[in-house]
Design a protein around this motif. Structure first.
Motif, PDB file in Angstrom:
ATOM      1  N   ASP A  54     -40.959 -42.111 -37.261  1.00 36.58           N
ATOM      2  CA  ASP A  54     -40.976 -41.344 -36.009  1.00 36.58           C
ATOM      3  C   ASP A  54     -42.205 -40.437 -35.951  1.00 36.58           C
ATOM      4  N   ALA A  55     -42.573 -39.840 -37.072  1.00 36.81           N
ATOM      5  CA  ALA A  55     -43.759 -38.983 -37.122  1.00 36.81           C
ATOM      6  C   ALA A  55     -45.008 -39.801 -36.803  1.00 36.81           C
ATOM      7  N   LEU A  56     -45.093 -40.993 -37.359  1.00 37.13           N
ATOM      8  CA  LEU A  56     -46.236 -41.867 -37.106  1.00 37.13           C
ATOM      9  C   LEU A  56     -46.302 -42.258 -35.629  1.00 37.13           C
ATOM     10  N   LYS A  57     -45.152 -42.580 -35.041  1.00 34.26           N
ATOM     11  CA  LYS A  57     -45.095 -42.916 -33.615  1.00 34.26           C
ATOM     12  C   LYS A  57     -45.553 -41.736 -32.764  1.00 34.26           C
ATOM     13  N   TYR A  58     -45.156 -40.536 -33.156  1.00 34.65           N
ATOM     14  CA  TYR A  58     -45.568 -39.346 -32.408  1.00 34.65           C
ATOM     15  C   TYR A  58     -47.076 -39.147 -32.505  1.00 34.65           C
ATOM     16  N   LEU A  59     -47.632 -39.298 -33.689  1.00 35.56           N
ATOM     17  CA  LEU A  59     -49.078 -39.145 -33.874  1.00 35.56           C
ATOM     18  C   LEU A  59     -49.843 -40.195 -33.074  1.00 35.56           C
ATOM     19  N   GLU A  60     -49.259 -41.391 -32.965  1.00 36.19           N
ATOM     20  CA  GLU A  60     -49.894 -42.442 -32.154  1.00 36.19           C
ATOM     21  C   GLU A  60     -49.783 -42.090 -30.671  1.00 36.19           C
ATOM     22  N   LYS A  61     -48.626 -41.586 -30.268  1.00 36.84           N
ATOM     23  CA  LYS A  61     -48.422 -41.210 -28.864  1.00 36.84           C
ATOM     24  C   LYS A  61     -49.432 -40.166 -28.415  1.00 36.84           C
ATOM     25  N   ILE A  62     -49.692 -39.171 -29.255  1.00 34.16           N
ATOM     26  CA  ILE A  62     -50.601 -38.095 -28.866  1.00 34.16           C
ATOM     27  C   ILE A  62     -52.058 -38.429 -29.220  1.00 34.16           C
ATOM     28  N   LYS A  63     -52.267 -39.672 -29.609  1.00 35.51           N
ATOM     29  CA  LYS A  63     -53.606 -40.214 -29.841  1.00 35.51           C
ATOM     30  C   LYS A  63     -54.396 -39.481 -30.933  1.00 35.51           C
ATOM     31  N   LEU A  64     -53.730 -39.200 -32.037  1.00 35.85           N
ATOM     32  CA  LEU A  64     -54.412 -38.606 -33.188  1.00 35.85           C
ATOM     33  C   LEU A  64     -54.686 -39.642 -34.277  1.00 35.85           C
ATOM     34  N   VAL A  65     -54.239 -40.883 -34.047  1.00 38.30           N
ATOM     35  CA  VAL A  65     -54.461 -41.931 -35.038  1.00 38.30           C
ATOM     36  C   VAL A  65     -55.195 -43.105 -34.409  1.00 38.30           C
ATOM     37  N   ALA A  79     -52.225 -51.084 -39.426  1.00 36.94           N
ATOM     38  CA  ALA A  79     -52.360 -49.916 -40.289  1.00 36.94           C
ATOM     39  C   ALA A  79     -52.870 -48.739 -39.468  1.00 36.94           C
ATOM     40  N   TYR A  80     -52.554 -47.533 -39.923  1.00 32.90           N
ATOM     41  CA  TYR A  80     -52.863 -46.302 -39.198  1.00 32.90           C
ATOM     42  C   TYR A  80     -53.712 -45.369 -40.055  1.00 32.90           C
ATOM     43  N   HIS A  81     -54.569 -44.627 -39.373  1.00 30.93           N
ATOM     44  CA  HIS A  81     -55.427 -43.641 -40.021  1.00 30.93           C
ATOM     45  C   HIS A  81     -55.723 -42.561 -38.996  1.00 30.93           C
ATOM     46  N   THR A  82     -55.928 -41.332 -39.450  1.00 34.01           N
ATOM     47  CA  THR A  82     -56.257 -40.263 -38.496  1.00 34.01           C
ATOM     48  C   THR A  82     -57.607 -40.564 -37.854  1.00 34.01           C
ATOM     49  N   TYR A  83     -57.725 -40.202 -36.603  1.00 29.97           N
ATOM     50  CA  TYR A  83     -58.933 -40.486 -35.838  1.00 29.97           C
ATOM     51  C   TYR A  83     -59.870 -39.277 -35.791  1.00 29.97           C
ATOM     52  N   TYR A  84     -59.301 -38.083 -35.735  1.00 30.15           N
ATOM     53  CA  TYR A  84     -60.101 -36.871 -35.573  1.00 30.15           C
ATOM     54  C   TYR A  84     -60.165 -36.061 -36.864  1.00 30.15           C
ATOM     55  N   ASP A  85     -61.303 -35.393 -37.056  1.00 33.12           N
ATOM     56  CA  ASP A  85     -61.486 -34.492 -38.187  1.00 33.12           C
ATOM     57  C   ASP A  85     -61.314 -33.037 -37.767  1.00 33.12           C
ATOM     58  N   LEU A  86     -61.571 -32.762 -36.480  1.00 35.85           N
ATOM     59  CA  LEU A  86     -61.589 -31.387 -35.994  1.00 35.85           C
ATOM     60  C   LEU A  86     -60.927 -31.283 -34.623  1.00 35.85           C
ATOM     61  N   PHE A  87     -60.439 -30.092 -34.311  1.00 32.53           N
ATOM     62  CA  PHE A  87     -59.965 -29.769 -32.970  1.00 32.53           C
ATOM     63  C   PHE A  87     -60.896 -28.724 -32.386  1.00 32.53           C
ATOM     64  N   GLN A  88     -61.176 -28.858 -31.103  1.00 30.29           N
ATOM     65  CA  GLN A  88     -61.876 -27.811 -30.375  1.00 30.29           C
ATOM     66  C   GLN A  88     -61.001 -27.467 -29.183  1.00 30.29           C
ATOM     67  N   ILE A  89     -60.560 -26.219 -29.116  1.00 30.31           N
ATOM     68  CA  ILE A  89     -59.681 -25.790 -28.035  1.00 30.31           C
ATOM     69  C   ILE A  89     -60.509 -25.023 -27.024  1.00 30.31           C
ATOM     70  N   ASN A  90     -60.514 -25.532 -25.810  1.00 25.25           N
ATOM     71  CA  ASN A  90     -61.319 -24.957 -24.747  1.00 25.25           C
ATOM     72  C   ASN A  90     -60.440 -24.839 -23.498  1.00 25.25           C
ATOM     73  N   LEU A  91     -59.746 -23.709 -23.356  1.00 25.02           N
ATOM     74  CA  LEU A  91     -58.789 -23.541 -22.261  1.00 25.02           C
ATOM     75  C   LEU A  91     -58.979 -22.216 -21.539  1.00 25.02           C
ATOM     76  N   SER A  92     -58.711 -22.272 -20.279  1.00 27.66           N
ATOM     77  CA  SER A  92     -58.571 -21.080 -19.455  1.00 27.66           C
ATOM     78  C   SER A  92     -57.335 -21.337 -18.618  1.00 27.66           C
ATOM     79  N   LEU A  93     -56.376 -20.435 -18.629  1.00 19.59           N
ATOM     80  CA  LEU A  93     -55.159 -20.678 -17.874  1.00 19.59           C
ATOM     81  C   LEU A  93     -54.496 -19.371 -17.485  1.00 19.59           C
ATOM     82  N   PRO A  94     -53.731 -19.443 -16.402  1.00 17.25           N
ATOM     83  CA  PRO A  94     -52.981 -18.252 -15.996  1.00 17.25           C
ATOM     84  C   PRO A  94     -51.968 -17.854 -17.073  1.00 17.25           C
ATOM     85  N   ILE A  95     -51.718 -16.582 -17.191  1.00 21.12           N
ATOM     86  CA  ILE A  95     -50.794 -16.076 -18.211  1.00 21.12           C
ATOM     87  C   ILE A  95     -49.410 -16.689 -18.062  1.00 21.12           C
ATOM     88  N   ILE A  96     -48.950 -16.896 -16.834  1.00 25.55           N
ATOM     89  CA  ILE A  96     -47.613 -17.470 -16.623  1.00 25.55           C
ATOM     90  C   ILE A  96     -47.527 -18.873 -17.230  1.00 25.55           C
TER      91      ILE A  96
END
Length: 166
Positions: A54-65, A79-96
Protein backbone atom coordinates in the motif's frame (compact mmCIF):
# COMPACT_ATOMS: atom_id res chain seq x y z
CA UNK A 1 26.79 10.82 -10.06
CA UNK A 2 23.40 11.51 -11.72
CA UNK A 3 21.93 14.99 -11.59
CA UNK A 4 19.44 15.67 -8.82
CA UNK A 5 15.77 15.70 -9.68
CA UNK A 6 13.73 18.27 -7.82
CA UNK A 7 10.01 17.86 -7.10
CA UNK A 8 8.59 21.37 -7.12
CA UNK A 9 5.59 21.75 -4.83
CA UNK A 10 3.55 24.65 -6.19
CA UNK A 11 0.08 23.31 -5.40
CA UNK A 12 -1.14 23.22 -1.82
CA UNK A 13 -2.70 19.78 -2.34
CA UNK A 14 0.71 18.36 -3.22
CA UNK A 15 1.95 19.49 0.18
CA UNK A 16 -0.41 16.98 1.82
CA UNK A 17 1.09 14.21 -0.32
CA UNK A 18 4.64 15.14 0.65
CA UNK A 19 3.85 15.17 4.36
CA UNK A 20 2.19 11.77 4.13
CA UNK A 21 4.82 10.10 1.96
CA UNK A 22 6.57 8.83 5.11
CA UNK A 23 3.93 9.24 7.83
CA UNK A 24 4.26 5.68 9.13
CA UNK A 25 7.26 3.54 9.94
CA UNK A 26 6.48 1.14 7.08
CA UNK A 27 6.06 3.95 4.52
CA UNK A 28 9.35 5.43 5.66
CA UNK A 29 11.15 2.07 5.38
CA UNK A 30 9.69 1.39 1.92
CA UNK A 31 10.68 4.87 0.78
CA UNK A 32 14.23 4.40 2.10
CA UNK A 33 14.45 0.94 0.50
CA UNK A 34 13.48 2.20 -2.97
CA UNK A 35 15.83 5.14 -2.58
CA UNK A 36 18.76 2.72 -2.33
CA UNK A 37 17.78 0.24 -5.06
CA UNK A 38 15.15 -0.90 -7.52
CA UNK A 39 12.55 -3.12 -5.82
CA UNK A 40 9.64 -5.18 -7.11
CA UNK A 41 6.23 -5.33 -5.44
CA UNK A 42 7.00 -8.90 -4.41
CA UNK A 43 10.21 -7.86 -2.65
CA UNK A 44 8.40 -5.08 -0.80
CA UNK A 45 5.53 -7.41 0.16
CA UNK A 46 7.93 -10.08 1.41
CA UNK A 47 9.76 -7.57 3.60
CA UNK A 48 6.93 -5.23 4.72
CA UNK A 49 3.68 -7.09 4.05
CA UNK A 50 0.48 -5.65 2.60
CA UNK A 51 1.11 -2.32 4.33
CA UNK A 52 4.36 -2.06 2.37
CA UNK A 53 2.53 -2.72 -0.91
CA UNK A 54 0.00 0.00 0.00
CA UNK A 55 2.88 2.38 0.77
CA UNK A 56 4.41 1.66 -2.63
CA UNK A 57 1.05 2.27 -4.35
CA UNK A 58 0.74 5.59 -2.51
CA UNK A 59 4.25 6.67 -3.54
CA UNK A 60 3.38 5.77 -7.13
CA UNK A 61 0.08 7.66 -6.92
CA UNK A 62 1.79 10.85 -5.77
CA UNK A 63 4.45 10.37 -8.45
CA UNK A 64 7.50 10.05 -6.22
CA UNK A 65 8.65 6.82 -7.86
CA UNK A 66 9.71 5.75 -11.31
CA UNK A 67 9.26 2.27 -12.70
CA UNK A 68 11.09 -0.02 -15.07
CA UNK A 69 10.77 -3.61 -16.15
CA UNK A 70 13.45 -5.94 -14.80
CA UNK A 71 14.21 -9.53 -15.69
CA UNK A 72 14.70 -11.96 -12.84
CA UNK A 73 14.51 -15.67 -12.11
CA UNK A 74 10.71 -15.54 -12.24
CA UNK A 75 10.45 -13.54 -15.47
CA UNK A 76 9.87 -9.86 -16.18
CA UNK A 77 8.54 -7.74 -13.30
CA UNK A 78 7.92 -4.09 -12.65
CA UNK A 79 10.45 -2.49 -10.30
CA UNK A 80 10.24 0.81 -8.40
CA UNK A 81 12.78 3.44 -7.42
CA UNK A 82 12.48 6.97 -6.05
CA UNK A 83 12.43 9.58 -8.77
CA UNK A 84 13.27 12.76 -6.85
CA UNK A 85 16.26 13.65 -4.68
CA UNK A 86 14.95 16.99 -3.42
CA UNK A 87 11.76 18.92 -2.73
CA UNK A 88 11.36 22.60 -3.43
CA UNK A 89 8.28 24.15 -1.85
CA UNK A 90 7.12 27.31 -3.54
CA UNK A 91 3.67 28.36 -2.29
CA UNK A 92 1.66 31.45 -1.61
CA UNK A 93 -1.82 30.88 -0.24
CA UNK A 94 -4.52 32.47 1.84
CA UNK A 95 -4.32 31.66 5.54
CA UNK A 96 -7.76 29.99 5.48
CA UNK A 97 -6.51 27.52 2.84
CA UNK A 98 -3.33 26.90 4.83
CA UNK A 99 -5.45 26.11 7.88
CA UNK A 100 -7.47 23.53 5.94
CA UNK A 101 -4.36 21.86 4.57
CA UNK A 102 -2.75 21.77 8.00
CA UNK A 103 -5.94 20.16 9.31
CA UNK A 104 -5.78 17.42 6.68
CA UNK A 105 -2.04 16.86 7.25
CA UNK A 106 -2.38 16.58 11.03
CA UNK A 107 -5.68 14.67 11.05
CA UNK A 108 -5.57 11.33 12.86
CA UNK A 109 -5.75 8.21 10.71
CA UNK A 110 -9.10 7.37 12.29
CA UNK A 111 -10.63 10.76 11.42
CA UNK A 112 -9.13 10.60 7.94
CA UNK A 113 -10.59 7.14 7.28
CA UNK A 114 -14.01 8.52 8.28
CA UNK A 115 -13.65 11.32 5.70
CA UNK A 116 -12.40 8.85 3.10
CA UNK A 117 -15.49 6.66 3.59
CA UNK A 118 -17.80 9.71 3.35
CA UNK A 119 -16.17 10.72 0.08
CA UNK A 120 -16.45 7.22 -1.41
CA UNK A 121 -20.10 7.05 -0.34
CA UNK A 122 -20.77 10.50 -1.88
CA UNK A 123 -19.12 9.42 -5.16
CA UNK A 124 -21.64 6.61 -5.34
CA UNK A 125 -21.87 3.48 -7.49
CA UNK A 126 -20.65 5.19 -10.68
CA UNK A 127 -17.18 5.25 -9.05
CA UNK A 128 -16.50 8.78 -10.38
CA UNK A 129 -17.92 12.29 -10.04
CA UNK A 130 -17.16 15.83 -11.15
CA UNK A 131 -15.02 17.61 -8.52
CA UNK A 132 -17.41 20.57 -8.22
CA UNK A 133 -20.39 18.26 -7.63
CA UNK A 134 -18.49 16.41 -4.92
CA UNK A 135 -17.56 19.69 -3.20
CA UNK A 136 -21.27 20.58 -3.08
CA UNK A 137 -22.29 17.11 -1.84
CA UNK A 138 -19.64 17.08 0.88
CA UNK A 139 -20.18 20.68 1.99
CA UNK A 140 -16.43 21.30 2.32
CA UNK A 141 -13.98 23.50 0.44
CA UNK A 142 -12.26 22.32 -2.69
CA UNK A 143 -8.88 22.78 -0.95
CA UNK A 144 -9.85 20.45 1.89
CA UNK A 145 -11.35 17.92 -0.52
CA UNK A 146 -8.23 17.94 -2.69
CA UNK A 147 -6.07 17.47 0.42
CA UNK A 148 -8.14 14.50 1.58
CA UNK A 149 -7.97 12.92 -1.87
CA UNK A 150 -4.20 13.44 -2.09
CA UNK A 151 -3.80 11.69 1.25
CA UNK A 152 -5.91 8.71 0.14
CA UNK A 153 -4.78 5.55 -1.63
CA UNK A 154 -8.40 4.71 -2.48
CA UNK A 155 -9.45 7.92 -4.27
CA UNK A 156 -7.74 9.96 -6.99
CA UNK A 157 -8.31 13.08 -9.09
CA UNK A 158 -8.06 12.81 -12.88
CA UNK A 159 -8.52 16.23 -14.42
CA UNK A 160 -11.72 17.54 -12.86
CA UNK A 161 -13.11 14.09 -12.04
CA UNK A 162 -12.74 12.31 -8.72
CA UNK A 163 -12.69 8.54 -8.94
CA UNK A 164 -12.49 5.55 -6.68
CA UNK A 165 -9.26 3.69 -7.43
CA UNK A 166 -9.81 0.03 -8.19
Amino acid sequence: MPASRIKVIADIGDLVSVFHACDSEVKKKVFMEITKKWCTVEEIEEKYGEEGVDALKYLEKIKLVETQWVTGEQGVKKAYHTYYDLFQINLSLPIIEAAEVIRVVTMSDEEFKGWEEKIIKAIGPSKDIFLGDLVEKMGISQIMLRGLIRRSTRIDIKGMRVEVVK
